[in-house]
Design an enzyme around this catalytic site. Structure first.
Site, PDB file in Angstrom:
ATOM      1  N   ALA A 150       0.812  -1.227   0.000  1.00 32.97           N
ATOM      2  CA  ALA A 150       0.000   0.000   0.000  1.00 32.97           C
ATOM      3  C   ALA A 150       0.842   1.271   0.000  1.00 32.97           C
ATOM      4  CB  ALA A 150      -0.941   0.005   1.200  1.00 32.97           C
ATOM      5  N   ALA A 151       2.110   1.148  -0.361  1.00 32.13           N
ATOM      6  CA  ALA A 151       3.001   2.307  -0.277  1.00 32.13           C
ATOM      7  C   ALA A 151       2.525   3.463  -1.150  1.00 32.13           C
ATOM      8  CB  ALA A 151       4.417   1.901  -0.662  1.00 32.13           C
ATOM      9  N   GLY A 152       2.199   3.163  -2.414  1.00 30.47           N
ATOM     10  CA  GLY A 152       1.756   4.219  -3.323  1.00 30.47           C
ATOM     11  C   GLY A 152       0.416   4.809  -2.926  1.00 30.47           C
ATOM     12  N   ASP A 153      -0.482   3.967  -2.441  1.00 25.24           N
ATOM     13  CA  ASP A 153      -1.793   4.458  -2.006  1.00 25.24           C
ATOM     14  C   ASP A 153      -1.663   5.338  -0.772  1.00 25.24           C
ATOM     15  OD1 ASP A 153      -2.938   2.993  -4.059  1.00 25.24           O
ATOM     16  OD2 ASP A 153      -3.258   1.234  -2.784  1.00 25.24           O
TER      17      ASP A 153
END
Length: 306
Positions: free
Chosen positions: A250-253
């Site tokens: 979920a890094a980009g989110d």
């Protein structure tokens, strides 16, 4: 406090952990298995809410336990679920995340009810869009619904943020025409522009091509390296924080949600907002799971003081 509306997907994630990816025909044992809330839209909404934004969600779940679970994931983080519709025509979206010991992941998605979101559903949520500072969308719901949402936002002079993921070449020009900020990673940038992102020079060229498509403000995320931003002719690169990553799911989110919570509507603090989003993302990758890993505003502030 920013008001953020997210139009997007809700998935129940099944996370399968193992030492390495199996070769074709090979059978390997799991080292762990877990269930968590996910979906790019839901992740971004929860990240925005936990970062301090007043957040509303537009989406669709099934008439099943998974749908009830996903709505609870939103509301438990303070996301307004008034415009999350329930459908008996399909099951709630699901994702299967394959995660090896080096934290590399591969993801398989069954869109389910996410693929049933319609322009009419978005029209029904017009009040939330018009009352927001930012409307965020990704490509895990139908494009015609996203276009309608962005058109409503543009007519009301509200800002739009597009995360063009999963990557696709078939992005409607009428969607880009009503997009204020686009946030692809390096792979998505190459898909959209043909520019292979390897260094700052190629980031500039990729961003300029995205601007030529009609989007003035661009952020290109490059994983553990950081993020490049361009606003008009101004641009810069903000390095990532160096941490030990255990799950990058979920890094980009987290980056996009946290960004929307602190970004000014005129984008005048774009560089600083990117830095704070990098900080939030650096905390998320140190934990397992998509939504369980997303930090709160207090955690981000505490990390800033270290």
């Amino acid at each position: 406090m920013n008001k953020v509306t997210v139009l997007g997907s809700l998935n129940v994630d099944t996370i399968l952990r193992f030492k390495r990816f199996p070769k074709p025909g090979e059978t390997l044992p799991l080292t762990g298995k877990s269930i968590a809330g996910g979906g790019k839209g839901a992740n971004q909404a929860i990240a925005a809410a936990r970062s301090g934004a007043q957040t509303t969600f537009i989406g669709k779940v099934g008439q099943d336990q998974e749908g009830t679970f996903m709505v609870h994931q939103l509301t438990d983080s303070g996301v307004d679920d008034r415009y999350v519709l329930h459908s008996d025509a399909a099951n709630t979206g699901s994702a299967f995340i394959l995660l090896d010991s080096s934290s590399e992941n591969r993801i398989l998605i069954d869109g389910g009810t996410n693929q049933q979101v319609t322009p009419t559903d978005v029209e029904a949520a017009k009040e939330a869009i018009v009352d927001s500072d930012f409307l965020i969308a990704q490509f895990e719901t139908p494009l015609d619904a996203i276009v309608r949402g962005f058109e409503i936002a543009r007519a009301a002079k509200k800002r739009t943020i597009l995360n063009p993921a999963p990557a696709t070449k078939a992005v409607p020009t009428d969607l880009l025409a009503v997009t204020d900020l686009i946030v692809p990673n390096e792979t998505e940038t190459e898909t959209l522009t043909g520019v292979h992102v390897t260094d700052e020079y190629s980031m500039i060229k990729g961003a300029e091509k995205l601007q030529a498509l009609g989007v003035e403000n661009v952020i290109i995320t490059v994983g553990s390296k950081g993020a490049f931003w361009m606003r008009g002719t101004d641009h810069g690169f903000v390095p990532a924080y160096k941490v030990h990553a255990v799950d990058t799911t979920a890094a980009g989110d987290t980056f996009i949600g946290a960004l929307s919570a602190v970004l000014r509507a005129d984008f005048s603090n774009l560089s600083e907002a990117v830095r704070l989003a990098n900080r939030a993302s650096s905390l998320a990758v140190q934990r397992l799971g998509a939504q369980p890993s997303i930090p709160t505003k207090a955690e981000i502030e505490a990390a800033e003081r270290i």
